[in-house]
Each structure stands twice: as structure tokens, then as C-alpha cells.
Write a protein that holds these residues in place. Structure first.
Motif, PDB file in Angstrom:
ATOM      1  N   ILE A  11      54.664 -30.542  -3.310  1.00 11.52           N
ATOM      2  CA  ILE A  11      54.773 -29.282  -4.044  1.00 11.52           C
ATOM      3  C   ILE A  11      54.388 -29.580  -5.488  1.00 11.52           C
ATOM      4  CG2 ILE A  11      56.293 -27.399  -4.747  1.00 11.52           C
ATOM      5  CD1 ILE A  11      58.087 -28.154  -2.347  1.00 11.52           C
ATOM      6  N   VAL A  12      53.271 -29.015  -5.946  1.00 13.60           N
ATOM      7  CA  VAL A  12      52.690 -29.406  -7.228  1.00 13.60           C
ATOM      8  C   VAL A  12      53.028 -28.387  -8.313  1.00 13.60           C
ATOM      9  CG1 VAL A  12      50.819 -30.603  -6.041  1.00 13.60           C
ATOM     10  CG2 VAL A  12      50.491 -28.220  -6.770  1.00 13.60           C
ATOM     11  N   SER A  13      52.696 -28.738  -9.563  1.00 17.08           N
ATOM     12  CA  SER A  13      52.869 -27.824 -10.695  1.00 17.08           C
ATOM     13  C   SER A  13      51.611 -27.827 -11.542  1.00 17.08           C
ATOM     14  CB  SER A  13      54.072 -28.243 -11.552  1.00 17.08           C
ATOM     15  OG  SER A  13      53.697 -29.249 -12.476  1.00 17.08           O
ATOM     16  N   ASP A  14      51.586 -26.941 -12.537  1.00 19.06           N
ATOM     17  CA  ASP A  14      50.445 -26.910 -13.455  1.00 19.06           C
ATOM     18  C   ASP A  14      50.581 -27.942 -14.566  1.00 19.06           C
ATOM     19  OD1 ASP A  14      52.408 -25.830 -15.089  1.00 19.06           O
ATOM     20  OD2 ASP A  14      51.283 -24.018 -15.609  1.00 19.06           O
ATOM     21  N   GLY A  15      51.668 -28.711 -14.545  1.00 20.53           N
ATOM     22  CA  GLY A  15      51.885 -29.718 -15.574  1.00 20.53           C
ATOM     23  C   GLY A  15      52.351 -29.165 -16.900  1.00 20.53           C
ATOM     24  N   GLU A  16      52.524 -27.828 -16.972  1.00 19.98           N
ATOM     25  CA  GLU A  16      52.959 -27.177 -18.221  1.00 19.98           C
ATOM     26  C   GLU A  16      52.048 -27.545 -19.386  1.00 19.98           C
ATOM     27  OE1 GLU A  16      57.096 -28.052 -18.827  1.00 19.98           O
ATOM     28  OE2 GLU A  16      57.695 -27.258 -16.877  1.00 19.98           O
ATOM     29  N   LEU A  17      50.786 -27.784 -19.106  1.00 18.22           N
ATOM     30  CA  LEU A  17      49.899 -28.333 -20.131  1.00 18.22           C
ATOM     31  C   LEU A  17      49.443 -27.291 -21.146  1.00 18.22           C
ATOM     32  CD1 LEU A  17      47.897 -30.782 -17.876  1.00 18.22           C
ATOM     33  CD2 LEU A  17      49.539 -31.364 -19.664  1.00 18.22           C
ATOM     34  N   ARG A  18      49.667 -26.022 -20.887  1.00 19.02           N
ATOM     35  CA  ARG A  18      49.388 -25.009 -21.902  1.00 19.02           C
ATOM     36  C   ARG A  18      50.465 -24.989 -22.984  1.00 19.02           C
ATOM     37  NH1 ARG A  18      45.498 -21.481 -19.539  1.00 19.02           N
ATOM     38  NH2 ARG A  18      45.539 -21.524 -17.262  1.00 19.02           N
ATOM     39  N   ARG A  19      51.605 -25.591 -22.707  1.00 21.06           N
ATOM     40  CA  ARG A  19      52.771 -25.476 -23.580  1.00 21.06           C
ATOM     41  C   ARG A  19      52.832 -26.665 -24.541  1.00 21.06           C
ATOM     42  NH1 ARG A  19      56.935 -24.050 -18.587  1.00 21.06           N
ATOM     43  NH2 ARG A  19      55.433 -22.716 -17.471  1.00 21.06           N
ATOM     44  N   ASP A  20      53.163 -26.386 -25.792  1.00 19.09           N
ATOM     45  CA  ASP A  20      53.277 -27.457 -26.784  1.00 19.09           C
ATOM     46  C   ASP A  20      54.552 -28.266 -26.577  1.00 19.09           C
ATOM     47  OD1 ASP A  20      50.990 -26.420 -27.871  1.00 19.09           O
ATOM     48  OD2 ASP A  20      52.000 -25.379 -29.504  1.00 19.09           O
ATOM     49  N   ASN A  21      55.623 -27.574 -26.255  1.00 20.18           N
ATOM     50  CA  ASN A  21      56.926 -28.194 -26.036  1.00 20.18           C
ATOM     51  C   ASN A  21      57.693 -27.309 -25.067  1.00 20.18           C
ATOM     52  OD1 ASN A  21      58.128 -26.060 -27.701  1.00 20.18           O
ATOM     53  ND2 ASN A  21      57.311 -27.188 -29.460  1.00 20.18           N
ATOM     54  N   ASP A  22      58.980 -27.466 -24.983  1.00 22.39           N
ATOM     55  CA  ASP A  22      59.753 -26.710 -23.990  1.00 22.39           C
ATOM     56  C   ASP A  22      60.198 -25.337 -24.478  1.00 22.39           C
ATOM     57  OD1 ASP A  22      61.452 -27.780 -25.874  1.00 22.39           O
ATOM     58  OD2 ASP A  22      62.721 -28.853 -24.448  1.00 22.39           O
ATOM     59  N   ILE A  23      59.850 -24.948 -25.701  1.00 20.16           N
ATOM     60  CA  ILE A  23      60.391 -23.728 -26.295  1.00 20.16           C
ATOM     61  C   ILE A  23      59.321 -22.758 -26.781  1.00 20.16           C
ATOM     62  CG2 ILE A  23      61.787 -22.823 -28.201  1.00 20.16           C
ATOM     63  CD1 ILE A  23      63.513 -24.192 -26.157  1.00 20.16           C
ATOM     64  N   ASP A  24      58.379 -23.250 -27.585  1.00 22.23           N
ATOM     65  CA  ASP A  24      57.529 -22.365 -28.383  1.00 22.23           C
ATOM     66  C   ASP A  24      56.660 -21.426 -27.558  1.00 22.23           C
ATOM     67  OD1 ASP A  24      58.610 -23.586 -30.546  1.00 22.23           O
ATOM     68  OD2 ASP A  24      56.790 -24.599 -31.215  1.00 22.23           O
ATOM     69  N   TYR A  25      56.162 -21.876 -26.425  1.00 19.26           N
ATOM     70  CA  TYR A  25      55.276 -21.048 -25.607  1.00 19.26           C
ATOM     71  C   TYR A  25      55.936 -19.725 -25.246  1.00 19.26           C
ATOM     72  CZ  TYR A  25      51.612 -20.248 -22.063  1.00 19.26           C
ATOM     73  OH  TYR A  25      50.559 -19.746 -21.332  1.00 19.26           O
ATOM     74  N   PHE A  26      57.245 -19.763 -25.085  1.00 14.19           N
ATOM     75  CA  PHE A  26      57.997 -18.578 -24.684  1.00 14.19           C
ATOM     76  C   PHE A  26      58.391 -17.730 -25.891  1.00 14.19           C
ATOM     77  CE2 PHE A  26      58.785 -22.158 -21.852  1.00 14.19           C
ATOM     78  CZ  PHE A  26      58.199 -21.663 -20.701  1.00 14.19           C
ATOM     79  N   LEU A  27      58.977 -18.368 -26.910  1.00 16.59           N
ATOM     80  CA  LEU A  27      59.437 -17.598 -28.061  1.00 16.59           C
ATOM     81  C   LEU A  27      58.286 -16.881 -28.754  1.00 16.59           C
ATOM     82  CD1 LEU A  27      62.170 -19.837 -29.736  1.00 16.59           C
ATOM     83  CD2 LEU A  27      62.384 -18.146 -27.907  1.00 16.59           C
ATOM     84  N   ALA A  28      57.105 -17.490 -28.770  1.00 13.03           N
ATOM     85  CA  ALA A  28      55.962 -16.879 -29.439  1.00 13.03           C
ATOM     86  C   ALA A  28      55.504 -15.596 -28.754  1.00 13.03           C
ATOM     87  CB  ALA A  28      54.803 -17.870 -29.500  1.00 13.03           C
ATOM     88  N   ARG A  29      55.945 -15.367 -27.517  1.00 17.32           N
ATOM     89  CA  ARG A  29      55.484 -14.221 -26.738  1.00 17.32           C
ATOM     90  C   ARG A  29      56.569 -13.173 -26.495  1.00 17.32           C
ATOM     91  NH1 ARG A  29      52.511 -18.501 -25.854  1.00 17.32           N
ATOM     92  NH2 ARG A  29      50.364 -18.309 -25.095  1.00 17.32           N
ATOM     93  N   ILE A  30      57.784 -13.444 -26.905  1.00 13.96           N
ATOM     94  CA  ILE A  30      58.869 -12.501 -26.645  1.00 13.96           C
ATOM     95  C   ILE A  30      58.951 -11.476 -27.775  1.00 13.96           C
ATOM     96  CG2 ILE A  30      61.371 -12.250 -26.390  1.00 13.96           C
ATOM     97  CD1 ILE A  30      61.442 -14.992 -25.093  1.00 13.96           C
ATOM     98  N   PRO A  31      58.780 -10.176 -27.484  1.00 11.63           N
ATOM     99  CA  PRO A  31      58.894  -9.157 -28.520  1.00 11.63           C
ATOM    100  C   PRO A  31      60.267  -9.210 -29.197  1.00 11.63           C
ATOM    101  CG  PRO A  31      57.962  -8.221 -26.517  1.00 11.63           C
ATOM    102  CD  PRO A  31      58.438  -9.589 -26.159  1.00 11.63           C
ATOM    103  N   GLY A  32      60.243  -9.140 -30.515  1.00 11.06           N
ATOM    104  CA  GLY A  32      61.485  -9.162 -31.272  1.00 11.06           C
ATOM    105  C   GLY A  32      61.853 -10.521 -31.827  1.00 11.06           C
ATOM    106  N   VAL A  33      61.174 -11.577 -31.362  1.00  8.75           N
ATOM    107  CA  VAL A  33      61.382 -12.909 -31.931  1.00  8.75           C
ATOM    108  C   VAL A  33      60.355 -13.096 -33.044  1.00  8.75           C
ATOM    109  CG1 VAL A  33      61.345 -15.395 -31.516  1.00  8.75           C
ATOM    110  CG2 VAL A  33      62.305 -13.858 -29.789  1.00  8.75           C
ATOM    111  N   TYR A  34      60.830 -13.365 -34.239  1.00 12.98           N
ATOM    112  CA  TYR A  34      59.973 -13.451 -35.418  1.00 12.98           C
ATOM    113  C   TYR A  34      59.728 -14.911 -35.782  1.00 12.98           C
ATOM    114  CZ  TYR A  34      58.407 -13.023 -40.268  1.00 12.98           C
ATOM    115  OH  TYR A  34      57.702 -13.129 -41.438  1.00 12.98           O
ATOM    116  N   ILE A  35      58.460 -15.268 -35.932  1.00 16.06           N
ATOM    117  CA  ILE A  35      58.068 -16.620 -36.340  1.00 16.06           C
ATOM    118  C   ILE A  35      57.184 -16.469 -37.565  1.00 16.06           C
ATOM    119  CG2 ILE A  35      56.865 -18.742 -35.669  1.00 16.06           C
ATOM    120  CD1 ILE A  35      57.502 -17.954 -32.736  1.00 16.06           C
ATOM    121  N   ALA A  36      57.701 -16.819 -38.721  1.00 13.29           N
ATOM    122  CA  ALA A  36      56.996 -16.585 -39.980  1.00 13.29           C
ATOM    123  C   ALA A  36      55.772 -17.475 -40.131  1.00 13.29           C
ATOM    124  CB  ALA A  36      57.952 -16.786 -41.156  1.00 13.29           C
TER     125      ALA A  36
END
Length: 355
Positions: free
Chosen positions: A64-89
Motif C-alpha cells: 500500500i503506497v503513498s505519494d510521499g507527501e513530497l508536495r508538502r514542506d513540512n507537516d503543517i504549512d501545506y494545510f494552514l496555507a489553504r484553510i480560509p481564516g488562517v492568516y499568514i503574514a
């Protein structure tokens, strides 16, 4: 239940999520943040890297394989950068692996587009690369909340619940796209053991009404191939018994197998993802060592409820080391499968079955 098409395969092998990030990819990711390459160029680079990661897993014999999460920089930013209402200055970084400084100043909008992270598109890209089952993982709401400065919620638990609701919408989109095996990662939970009940409550919000096989991965952190915390999994129990998931994925290779006692002590009712590869060491395990770890686990969990995986993601291992470790994991698993076949002649066959 063994997830995603592997019901006829004893001791299926998989990965936790992330795959080795080669130096050239690290360099190009950082160049993107320094505005030296375009977003489109980086997307194309990611796709090449994902294709190679899937092929490496297939060649190693991973079921059972995965995509390696290689689009993601770390375990957090890929998600927070896309969630409406989360502000990243400030979205520039000096190094791709750095964390953003994120905050919420108002409650997350409930009427925003219900699928905004783009994870379903990521899954669909990986799905068309392989005939093998795909595990798709994402960071859970409790860990995401630990990297947000909360200026909106009077009760911090409410931020966790709001993030969980957003992730539930994303999980529904993944299921609609054909995903059948999803994993929630909570790498920060070991640092806040008193919050286990809240994390489990949030996990249940994420999984609610999403008809897939669910795994929950809890580790002790894997930042720059070092643990962020130490201890034992006692803090998870009995709270985790309330989690509506089909599998609990834990690290054992680095920490030792002592915590297997908890699986029997608390009668964990579902599948166990057994960590048999130490991802924080470049030393490659032998197949015999992997087999010994699996045999020990079989004293606590019957074969039909056991899946074999590394402790955590392979992100910080050199590509050649990651490949060799996966080959060793598959070879060690094959040893034990053969032993089980000989002991139980009428047991399910353990050939190359990815259906």
C-alpha cells in the motif's frame, strides 16, 4: 479490518506517509521561496518526485503506497496555507522546511468552500500512477492547532474542533475522489499528553460520516530526524479507545517493543500499524531483525489485525537508505508470512495480491 483492498494479504506492508526528500528537491523548494522558480515549475518538479517515490515503493514490494507527501514542506504549512481564516503574514522562507507564523483573529468561516485544501486532486494524481492501493495521510486538527496563534477562540479546544470540521469536509472530498484509506497524523500530541481526550474527540469529528478505512498515527515527532519528545504510549490509553478509526499506527523500532503491552492491556479492538523501521537512524535493519519485531508483535495481535510500516515518515533519510530500509522491511515481512503459511496451511494466501 485491514484497510483498502488487502483483506486477502497477511501482514500487508505500507509506509506512514512521507518519503525521502533528495537534496536537489530541498534546494529547489527553497529556491521557490526565494522567487527563483515559479509555482508552475515547482508543481512539475513535485510531480516528477512523486512518480519516483511511488516507483521506489513498488520496486521495494510495498503493498500500500503513498505519494510521499513530497508536495508538502513540512507537516503543517501545506494545510494552514489553504484553510480560509488562517492568516499568514509572511509566506517567504529562508528554508523550505521552516514553519510559517500563522494566526487566527476571527473564528474560521463556516460558509467557506468546503473543499479548499486540494487534497483530492493530490490523491487523484497519485492514484493514476499505480495499480496498488494508496494510503493518503494528512496532519490532524490537534497538531495543526499547535502552530496557530489563537486570537479568536475563548476556549483553545474550540479551534481544534473548528479545524476538525474543516478536515472532515476535505476527507469527504477525498472519499468522493475514490480514496479508501485515509490516515490522520498527530505528531504533536506526545508533547501534550493531557490533551489526548480532546485530540480523540477531534479525530472523531474528522472521520464522521466518511466511509473509508481510517488510521490514526501518533509518534514522538520527527523533526530533522530527531524525536521532539520521549516517553511511552500510556498517555494515549484509555482515551484512544473512543477513536472511531480502523487502525492505530505507532512507532516501536526506535523505542522498543515494551508498549505492545498496552495493546493487550486495553484490548485495542482494531488493527495495529506496527513500526518496525527506525527512521531516525541511517543504519539499515536486517530482514531478520524486522522479522523478530513482527514475531514479538504477534504475541499481542493476531496476524489479521497487523499491518507493517516504518515508525514514521522517511523524509529525513537519504534516498538510498530509505530504499534499502523498505526492501529490508518487505523481506522481513516475507519471512514471517512464510512461517505463518507453514503453521496454518489453510490460512489466506500471501502472494502478490493488490486487488
Amino acid at each position: 479490518m485491514i484497510p483498502n483492498g488487502s483483506t486477502r494479504l497477511l501482514l500487508p506492508t505500507t509506509v506512514v506517509g512521507s518519503y525521502s526528500v533528495p537534496e536537489w528537491l530541498e534546494r529547489l523548494k527553497t529556491e521557490f521561496y526565494q522567487r527563483r522558480i515559479s509555482a508552475q515549475h515547482l508543481t512539475e518538479i513535485h510531480e516528477v518526485a512523486i512518480k519516483a517515490a511511488v516507483k521506489d515503493q513498488e520496486r521495494a514490494g510495498i503493498d500500500i503506497v503513498s505519494d510521499g507527501e513530497l508536495r508538502r514542506d513540512n507537516d503543517i504549512d501545506y494545510f494552514l496555507a489553504r484553510i480560509p481564516g488562517v492568516y499568514i503574514a509572511q509566506r517567504a522562507k529562508s528554508d523550505y522546511y521552516d514553519y510559517y507564523e500563522a494566526q487566527v483573529t476571527a473564528p474560521l468561516p463556516e460558509d467557506a468552500d468546503k473543499s479548499t485544501l486540494g487534497l483530492a486532486t493530490d490523491f487523484e494524481f497519485t492514484r493514476q500512477l499505480t495499480d496498488r492501493p494508496v494510503k493518503f495521510s494528512f496532519t490532524g486538527p490537534f497538531s495543526l492547532s499547535r502552530r496557530i496563534a489563537d486570537g479568536a477562540y475563548g476556549e483553545p479546544a474550540d479551534l481544534v474542533r473548528a479545524l476538525a470540521t474543516r478536515l472532515n469536509a476535505e476527507a469527504r472530498a477525498l472519499a468522493d475522489a475514490g480514496a479508501t484509506f485515509l490516515q490522520i497524523d498527530e505528531p504533536f500530541l506526545a508533547g501534550y499528553p493531557e490533551q489526548a481526550a480532546l485530540a480523540v474527540e477531534a479525530v472523531n469529528i474528522v472521520t464522521d460520516g466518511v466511509p473509508v478505512s481510517w488510521a490514526l498515527h501518533v509518534c514522538y515527532g520527527n523533526r530533522y530526524a530527531r524525536p521532539s519528545w520521549e516517553g511511552h504510549y500510556d498517555f494515549l490509553f484509555p482515551a484512544v479507545l473512543a477513536a472511531r478509526v480502523d487502525q492505530l499506527v505507532l512507532e516501536f523500532a526506535r523505542k522498543g517493543l515494551e508498549d505492545l503491552r498496552l495493546i493487550k492491556q486495553y484490548a485495542w479492538p482494531s488493527s495495529l500499524g506496527l513500526g518496525v523501521i527506525d527512521v531516525k537512524s541511517a543504519t539499515v535493519e536486517t530482514p531478520d531483525l524486522v522479522a523478530a519485531r513482527i514475531r514479538r508483535a504477534l504475541e499481542y495481535v493476531e496476524p489479521g489485525r497487523l499491518m507493517i510500516n516504518p515508525d514514521c515518515g522517511l523524509r529525513h533519510l537519504a534516498p538510498e537508505v530509505a530504499r534499502r530500509k523498505l526492501h529490508a522491511m518487505v523481506a522481513g515481512t516475507a519471512i514471517v508470512r512464510s512461517e505463518l503459511d507453514r503453521a496454518e496451511p489453510d490460512s489466506p494466501r500471501t502472494g502478490d495480491n493488490h486487488g
